[in-house]
Design a protein around this motif. Structure first.
Motif, PDB file in Angstrom:
ATOM      1  N   VAL A  29      16.216 -12.988  -3.338  1.00  0.00           N
ATOM      2  CA  VAL A  29      15.977 -11.618  -2.904  1.00  0.00           C
ATOM      3  C   VAL A  29      14.641 -11.154  -3.476  1.00  0.00           C
ATOM      4  N   PHE A  30      13.881 -10.426  -2.693  1.00  0.00           N
ATOM      5  CA  PHE A  30      12.640  -9.845  -3.205  1.00  0.00           C
ATOM      6  C   PHE A  30      12.492  -8.429  -2.661  1.00  0.00           C
ATOM      7  N   LYS A  31      11.746  -7.620  -3.401  1.00  0.00           N
ATOM      8  CA  LYS A  31      11.546  -6.240  -2.957  1.00  0.00           C
ATOM      9  C   LYS A  31      10.249  -6.134  -2.168  1.00  0.00           C
ATOM     10  N   THR A  32      10.224  -5.149  -1.285  1.00  0.00           N
ATOM     11  CA  THR A  32       9.033  -4.851  -0.507  1.00  0.00           C
ATOM     12  C   THR A  32       9.108  -3.384  -0.108  1.00  0.00           C
ATOM     13  N   HIS A  33       8.299  -2.971   0.843  1.00  0.00           N
ATOM     14  CA  HIS A  33       8.303  -1.587   1.323  1.00  0.00           C
ATOM     15  C   HIS A  33       8.006  -1.643   2.810  1.00  0.00           C
ATOM     16  N   LEU A  34       9.020  -1.309   3.642  1.00  0.00           N
ATOM     17  CA  LEU A  34       8.899  -1.446   5.093  1.00  0.00           C
ATOM     18  C   LEU A  34       9.274  -0.164   5.807  1.00  0.00           C
ATOM     19  N   THR A  72       2.500  -8.126  11.476  1.00  0.00           N
ATOM     20  CA  THR A  72       1.493  -9.107  11.843  1.00  0.00           C
ATOM     21  C   THR A  72       2.096 -10.511  11.926  1.00  0.00           C
ATOM     22  N   ALA A  73       2.957 -10.837  10.963  1.00  0.00           N
ATOM     23  CA  ALA A  73       3.615 -12.151  10.981  1.00  0.00           C
ATOM     24  C   ALA A  73       4.468 -12.300  12.236  1.00  0.00           C
ATOM     25  N   ALA A  74       5.158 -11.216  12.622  1.00  0.00           N
ATOM     26  CA  ALA A  74       5.992 -11.257  13.824  1.00  0.00           C
ATOM     27  C   ALA A  74       5.133 -11.419  15.072  1.00  0.00           C
ATOM     28  N   LYS A  75       4.067 -10.630  15.141  1.00  0.00           N
ATOM     29  CA  LYS A  75       3.191 -10.673  16.313  1.00  0.00           C
ATOM     30  C   LYS A  75       2.526 -12.042  16.480  1.00  0.00           C
ATOM     31  N   SER A  76       2.305 -12.717  15.370  1.00  0.00           N
ATOM     32  CA  SER A  76       1.655 -14.027  15.424  1.00  0.00           C
ATOM     33  C   SER A  76       2.623 -15.126  15.851  1.00  0.00           C
ATOM     34  N   GLY A  77       3.911 -14.770  15.971  1.00  0.00           N
ATOM     35  CA  GLY A  77       4.918 -15.767  16.320  1.00  0.00           C
ATOM     36  C   GLY A  77       5.386 -16.579  15.131  1.00  0.00           C
ATOM     37  N   ASN A  78       5.063 -16.110  13.929  1.00  0.00           N
ATOM     38  CA  ASN A  78       5.401 -16.847  12.716  1.00  0.00           C
ATOM     39  C   ASN A  78       6.055 -15.907  11.697  1.00  0.00           C
ATOM     40  N   PHE A 117       0.821  -1.199   0.000  1.00  0.00           N
ATOM     41  CA  PHE A 117       0.000   0.000   0.000  1.00  0.00           C
ATOM     42  C   PHE A 117       0.860   1.257   0.000  1.00  0.00           C
ATOM     43  N   PRO A 118       0.292   2.376  -0.477  1.00  0.00           N
ATOM     44  CA  PRO A 118       1.032   3.645  -0.415  1.00  0.00           C
ATOM     45  C   PRO A 118       1.464   3.972   1.018  1.00  0.00           C
ATOM     46  N   ILE A 119       2.665   4.482   1.143  1.00  0.00           N
ATOM     47  CA  ILE A 119       3.279   4.939   2.400  1.00  0.00           C
ATOM     48  C   ILE A 119       3.605   3.772   3.337  1.00  0.00           C
ATOM     49  N   ILE A 120       2.585   2.999   3.739  1.00  0.00           N
ATOM     50  CA  ILE A 120       2.841   1.945   4.731  1.00  0.00           C
ATOM     51  C   ILE A 120       3.440   0.690   4.117  1.00  0.00           C
ATOM     52  N   GLY A 121       3.315   0.561   2.771  1.00  0.00           N
ATOM     53  CA  GLY A 121       3.887  -0.591   2.098  1.00  0.00           C
ATOM     54  C   GLY A 121       3.352  -1.909   2.634  1.00  0.00           C
ATOM     55  N   GLU A 122       4.278  -2.808   3.008  1.00  0.00           N
ATOM     56  CA  GLU A 122       3.887  -4.115   3.562  1.00  0.00           C
ATOM     57  C   GLU A 122       4.255  -4.214   5.040  1.00  0.00           C
ATOM     58  N   THR A 123       4.402  -3.072   5.693  1.00  0.00           N
ATOM     59  CA  THR A 123       4.809  -3.053   7.096  1.00  0.00           C
ATOM     60  C   THR A 123       3.820  -3.793   7.984  1.00  0.00           C
ATOM     61  N   ILE A 124       2.528  -3.632   7.702  1.00  0.00           N
ATOM     62  CA  ILE A 124       1.518  -4.299   8.529  1.00  0.00           C
ATOM     63  C   ILE A 124       1.636  -5.816   8.402  1.00  0.00           C
ATOM     64  N   ASP A 125       1.817  -6.316   7.174  1.00  0.00           N
ATOM     65  CA  ASP A 125       1.996  -7.762   6.988  1.00  0.00           C
ATOM     66  C   ASP A 125       3.241  -8.256   7.722  1.00  0.00           C
ATOM     67  N   PHE A 126       4.300  -7.481   7.633  1.00  0.00           N
ATOM     68  CA  PHE A 126       5.577  -7.821   8.278  1.00  0.00           C
ATOM     69  C   PHE A 126       5.390  -7.889   9.796  1.00  0.00           C
ATOM     70  N   VAL A 170       5.889   3.486  15.451  1.00  0.00           N
ATOM     71  CA  VAL A 170       5.595   4.588  14.536  1.00  0.00           C
ATOM     72  C   VAL A 170       6.332   5.829  15.045  1.00  0.00           C
ATOM     73  N   PRO A 171       7.150   6.478  14.204  1.00  0.00           N
ATOM     74  CA  PRO A 171       8.014   7.575  14.676  1.00  0.00           C
ATOM     75  C   PRO A 171       7.275   8.887  14.923  1.00  0.00           C
ATOM     76  N   ILE A 172       6.271   8.853  15.775  1.00  0.00           N
ATOM     77  CA  ILE A 172       5.530  10.053  16.148  1.00  0.00           C
ATOM     78  C   ILE A 172       5.753  10.305  17.632  1.00  0.00           C
ATOM     79  N   ASN A 173       6.431  11.411  17.942  1.00  0.00           N
ATOM     80  CA  ASN A 173       6.782  11.726  19.324  1.00  0.00           C
ATOM     81  C   ASN A 173       5.806  12.748  19.897  1.00  0.00           C
ATOM     82  N   LEU A 174       4.631  12.257  20.269  1.00  0.00           N
ATOM     83  CA  LEU A 174       3.629  13.079  20.915  1.00  0.00           C
ATOM     84  C   LEU A 174       3.261  12.436  22.245  1.00  0.00           C
ATOM     85  N   PRO A 175       2.836  13.227  23.238  1.00  0.00           N
ATOM     86  CA  PRO A 175       2.482  12.644  24.536  1.00  0.00           C
ATOM     87  C   PRO A 175       1.522  11.467  24.406  1.00  0.00           C
ATOM     88  N   GLY A 176       1.894  10.366  25.045  1.00  0.00           N
ATOM     89  CA  GLY A 176       1.051   9.177  25.032  1.00  0.00           C
ATOM     90  C   GLY A 176       1.385   8.165  23.964  1.00  0.00           C
TER      91      GLY A 176
END
Length: 475
Positions: A71-76, A49-55, A38-47, A210-216
């Motif tokens: 080798v394959f290309k992606t966007h992270l 999610t796989a980690a969070k699932s333990g797989n 996807f634009p901007i976020i690329g495949e970061t969510i898939d990447f 996510v590199p957003i430095n706001l309170p909370g």
């Protein structure tokens, strides 16, 4: 007539547009196959999610099958990236460090360690390699084996003995942080160490947030936690400088003393803020990966009783050769050959990290594919550790894989390889073996939750912390 000119101009512009599109596609086709997601976020969510699932291997193996096993290309994390796979990919990344590739850190990491990250990757690496040998190289660690054993015994007496049930992961965190603080900072004060421990989880969670430095936000909490620890480190550094100046401690006492005693070619010592950042990074690396490895050792020994028995027999042979109260020494470590094979098989199946990032310093070609300067490069541990091409029947727990010369080069890489081998690998080996020795000579155990899931956060963590029932050996 005007209509004709308009038509000709339209055809001309359309031709130019098609030519540009063709050239772009032609250029892109020289890149590794893959998807930018996807634009901007690329495949970061898939990447993630796989980690969070333990797989984490799912993200890698799905794309290796679909696009390329090399080798394959992606966007992270907001940037185009290439994922290098297999032994050839690992070798290329590790042997081209500071030539074609360089260390890359996320924006969040740069915000958490701002002073140290102001210098170049080459300069940071050079400084760290000069400063580490005093405490984490094999020769220097020889004299620390007894200290590790003493701390480990105390940990088990205080937190495991006389307990029917414990939760492994949080106790392993306390243990590995205690050892790291003692060897890196000569810190024995449990109260001070506890203050460190309370902030570490918060910092680690923010490393790839996510590199957003706001309170909370996660990053903001991580920065605040790191600042709390660094304030304590500044105080320790100030006290140590006075002790060094007065001759109360030696420069080879620990990592901190060594760092403070070093000067560059101009006679200038390292900035205190940089030292605080480096020490914090080392404490994170020196205790969190070891925590994950020790916890996984407990998990797998519970699941494979025949492996436990073999480890127990090896460790008891060493224990029975000691006088009452005699601590482990360097020679004992060299006798723990089977135990280390078990630990290696644990780290093959549950590596403390799933890979690492680099950045292309210049345009280069790998296996016929062009990798542009600035692309992020990810080397994947699971692309070899769980690959049947390198480890037949990869899901089977089999320490004999490490008999003889062991796995092929660049296939087993929990600590990296080549010039980029983790400088703390020998420290980790000793810490894991001392932990195993004290554990098995005291207890058998069983998992309270037989099918407990492990997730990456960002290191392997049992979702319930790995609760176990303890069965002490008769003494």
């Amino acid at each position: 007539m005007e209509a004709m000119y308009t038509a000709i101009l339209s055809i001309f512009l359309a031709s130019i547009a098609l030519l540009l599109i063709f050239k772009k596609k032609s250029k892109d086709s020289s890149h590794p196959p893959g998807s930018s997601g996807f634009p901007i976020i690329g495949e970061t969510i898939d990447f993630a999610t796989a980690a969070k699932s333990g797989n984490p291997e799912k993200f890698v193996f799905d794309r290796m099958t679909k696009y390329s096993s090399l080798v394959f290309k992606t966007h992270l994390f907001g940037a185009p990236a290439a994922v290098f796979c297999g032994a050839e990919g690992n070798k290329f990344i590790f042997t081209n460090e500071n030539k074609l590739v360089q260390k890359w850190h996320s924006t969040s990491i740069k915000k958490i360690f701002p002073h140290y990250m102001q210098t170049s990757a080459n300069e940071r690496g050079s400084k760290l390699r000069k400063m580490l040998p005093i405490a984490v190289k094999a020769d220097a660690l020889r004299r620390h084996v007894g200290i590790m054993d003493l701390i480990t015994r105390s940990h088990f007496i205080n937190h495991w003995d006389n307990k029917e049930e414990i939760v492994v992961y949080p106790l392993a965190k306390d243990f590995t942080l205690w050892v790291a603080c003692r060897l890196f900072l000569s810190m024995d004060d449990v109260t001070k160490i506890s203050r460190f421990a309370n902030s570490f989880d918060v910092i680690i969670t923010g490393l790839y947030s996510v590199p957003i430095n706001l309170p909370g936000t996660t990053l903001n909490k991580s920065i605040n936690a790191s600042n709390l620890i660094k304030e304590q480190l500044y105080s320790i550094i100030h006290e140590r400088k006075i002790e060094l100046a007065e001759g109360k401690v030696n420069s080879d006492q620990d990592v901190l003393s060594h760092m403070l005693s070093m000067v560059d070619e101009n006679g200038k010592s390292e900035d205190e803020m940089n030292i605080a950042d480096m020490i914090l990074g080392m404490l994170i690396g020196g205790h969190d990966t070891a925590t994950s490895a020790c916890t996984s050792v407990v998990k797998y020994l519970a699941e494979y009783p025949e492996v436990y028995d073999a480890v127990y027999n090896e460790q008891m042979e060493i224990a029975n050769s000691k006088e009452d109260g005699e601590l482990l020494n360097w020679e004992d470590m060299q006798q723990m050959k089977y135990s280390w094979k078990v630990a290696c098989e644990v780290m093959r199946l549950a590596p403390p990290a799933s890979g690492g990032f680099r950045e292309a310093k210049t345009d280069f070609n790998f296996k016929g594919f062009n990798i542009p300067k600035g692309w992020k490069l990810y080397w994947s541990i699971v692309s070899t550790h769980k690959n049947p091409d390198f480890f037949p029947n990869p899901d089977k727990f089999d320490p004999s894989r490490f008999d003889g010369t062991g796995p092929a080069p660049y296939t087993f890489i929990p600590f990296g390889a080549g010039p980029r081998m983790c400088p703390g690998n020998e420290y980790a080996r000793l810490l894991i073996l001392v932990f195993m020795h004290n554990l098995v000579k005291r207890f058998r155990w069983e998992k309270v939750i037989p099918d407990e899931k492990t997730v990456l956060n960002p290191l392997p963590v049992p979702v319930n912390g790995l609760p176990i029932k303890l069965y002490p050996h008769a003494r």
